[in-house]
Design an enzyme around this catalytic site. Structure first.
Site, short mmCIF file in Angstrom:
data_model
loop_
_atom_site.label_atom_id
_atom_site.label_comp_id
_atom_site.label_asym_id
_atom_site.label_seq_id
_atom_site.Cartn_x
_atom_site.Cartn_y
_atom_site.Cartn_z
N ASP A 141 -10.17 7.41 -2.79
CA ASP A 141 -10.00 6.28 -3.55
C ASP A 141 -8.79 5.96 -2.39
OD1 ASP A 141 -11.32 4.39 -4.90
OD2 ASP A 141 -9.69 3.79 -5.37
N SER A 142 -10.08 4.68 -2.47
CA SER A 142 -9.03 3.30 -1.57
C SER A 142 -7.74 2.98 -2.28
CB SER A 142 -9.72 2.31 -1.26
OG SER A 142 -10.14 1.37 -2.75
N CYS A 160 -14.79 6.60 -4.68
CA CYS A 160 -14.90 5.50 -4.68
C CYS A 160 -17.00 5.01 -4.50
CB CYS A 160 -14.59 5.51 -2.99
SG CYS A 160 -14.40 3.98 -2.55
N GLU A 188 -5.00 -3.19 -8.82
CA GLU A 188 -3.77 -2.45 -7.59
C GLU A 188 -2.89 -3.19 -8.33
OE1 GLU A 188 -3.75 -0.36 -5.39
OE2 GLU A 188 -5.90 0.45 -6.35
N CYS A 210 -17.63 -0.39 -9.09
CA CYS A 210 -16.95 0.23 -8.07
C CYS A 210 -15.70 0.69 -9.39
CB CYS A 210 -15.90 -1.11 -8.05
SG CYS A 210 -14.99 -1.33 -7.61
N HIS A 220 -12.74 0.95 -9.43
CA HIS A 220 -11.41 -0.02 -9.69
C HIS A 220 -11.39 -0.53 -11.21
CE1 HIS A 220 -9.31 0.37 -5.92
NE2 HIS A 220 -8.20 0.12 -6.35
N1 DGL Z 1 -12.38 1.97 -5.62
C1 DGL Z 1 -13.48 2.14 -5.11
C2 DGL Z 1 -15.03 1.60 -5.11
O1 DGL Z 1 -15.75 2.31 -6.02
C3 DGL Z 1 -12.94 0.86 -3.74
C4 DGL Z 1 -12.91 -0.74 -4.27
C5 DGL Z 1 -12.19 -1.37 -1.82
O2 DGL Z 1 -11.43 -0.25 -2.48
O3 DGL Z 1 -12.42 -2.29 -2.29
O4 DGL Z 1 -15.82 0.88 -4.18
#
Ligand code: DGL
Length: 271
Positions: free
Chosen positions: A15-16, A78, A156, A188, A190
């Site tokens: 993931d990012s 992600c 984060e 997302c 996150h």
């Molecule tokens: N967690 C990621 C997603 O599901 C990426 C979030 C990001 O880095 O903008 O889209």
């Protein structure tokens, strides 16, 4: 085509940042014997506002890194990277590549007649893959697509219930509720960390959809089909890499994964 993959090989996940840990958690729970590799591309976060070609390049480089470490499957934990890169990854790498996408279909089936809100990054919502998802499933209900600027950074920072977090979440959720939303899809990886706050602000009547458990089940199904599930009573091990500052990421992983979790810097060739 997949004869070189080893049953004992690890599962590669990326993931990012730390958002993918919300998926990794379900994988670990369902598949305790599997070894796991996780890359947090913190040096390039956020993906959601980056041009698709940048996210595609990062996804290919990280997947190659995971394949070189013996991964028998890759989970793109992600939504943004899945939207722009999963097709290319499936072409380039001869192993199962599991992506994640907003749970629009389960969201629609759980909605009790109201409007379905999809919360995701700009990158996901603006992608061709997401447009196809909406035209396949979004006809039976009104669907509102909602980018959530600042949410990834909020997660984060590992502050999930501060006054600032409440204000940030409320500024998105309140207008959606006014438009009749009764189901919120977390598009997302996150966002599941903000779920308790989202639920509190939206109220108990609002359904929240997180696809993390379904992704873990899909991974299990695919590995099983290919005879690649590890059958062992011994717990699988875990390795973690970050492309940003490993020391500052340490406390995030300690908080969201486990204390003392060792983070390795991604090699310069992958950064
Ligand atoms: N967690 C990621 C997603 O599901 C990426 C979030 C990001 O880095 O903008 O889209």
């Amino acid at each position: 085509m997949m004869t070189d993959l080893e049953v004992a090989g690890p599962i590669g996940v990326f993931d990012s940042g730390i958002g993918g840990l919300s998926v990794l958690k379900h994988i670990r729970r369902l598949l305790p014997a599997e070894s796991l590799l996780y890359v947090a591309d913190t040096g390039h976060l956020p993906y959601g506002s980056k041009p698709p070609d940048v996210v595609l390049r990062r996804s290919v480089a990280i997947s190659r890194f995971l394949v070189e470490r013996g991964a028998k499957a890759i989970v793109v934990a992600c939504n943004t990277a899945t939207a722009v890169a999963v097709a290319e990854l499936r072409q380039q790498f001869a192993l199962p590549v599991i992506g994640v996408e907003p749970g629009l279909k389960p969201g629609i089936s759980r909605s009790r007649g109201g409007v379905v809100g999809v919360l995701a990054t700009e990158g996901t919502l603006g992608s061709e893959k997401f447009r196809r998802l909406v035209s396949a499933h979004g006809q039976q209900r009104q669907v509102i697509v909602q980018p959530c600027p600042g949410w990834v950074e909020q997660v984060e920072s590992c502050t999930f219930d501060s006054a600032g977090a409440r204000e940030l979440i409320a500024s998105i959720i309140t207008p959606l509720l006014r438009q009749g939303v009764d189901t919120l899809v977390l598009g997302c990886t996150h966002y599941p960390y903000l779920r308790p706050l989202i639920q509190e602000l939206a109220g108990p009547e609002v359904e929240i959809v997180d696809t993390g458990p379904a992704i873990a089940r899909e991974l299990q199904r695919r590995l099983d089909l290919l005879g690649l599930l590890t059958d062992s009573a011994v717990a699988g091990d875990e390795r973690f890499w970050v492309s940003g500052d490993a020391r500052s990421a340490g406390w995030q992983f300690a908080r969201l994964w486990r204390p003392g979790c060792l983070l390795e810097p991604l090699p310069d060739s992958v950064k």
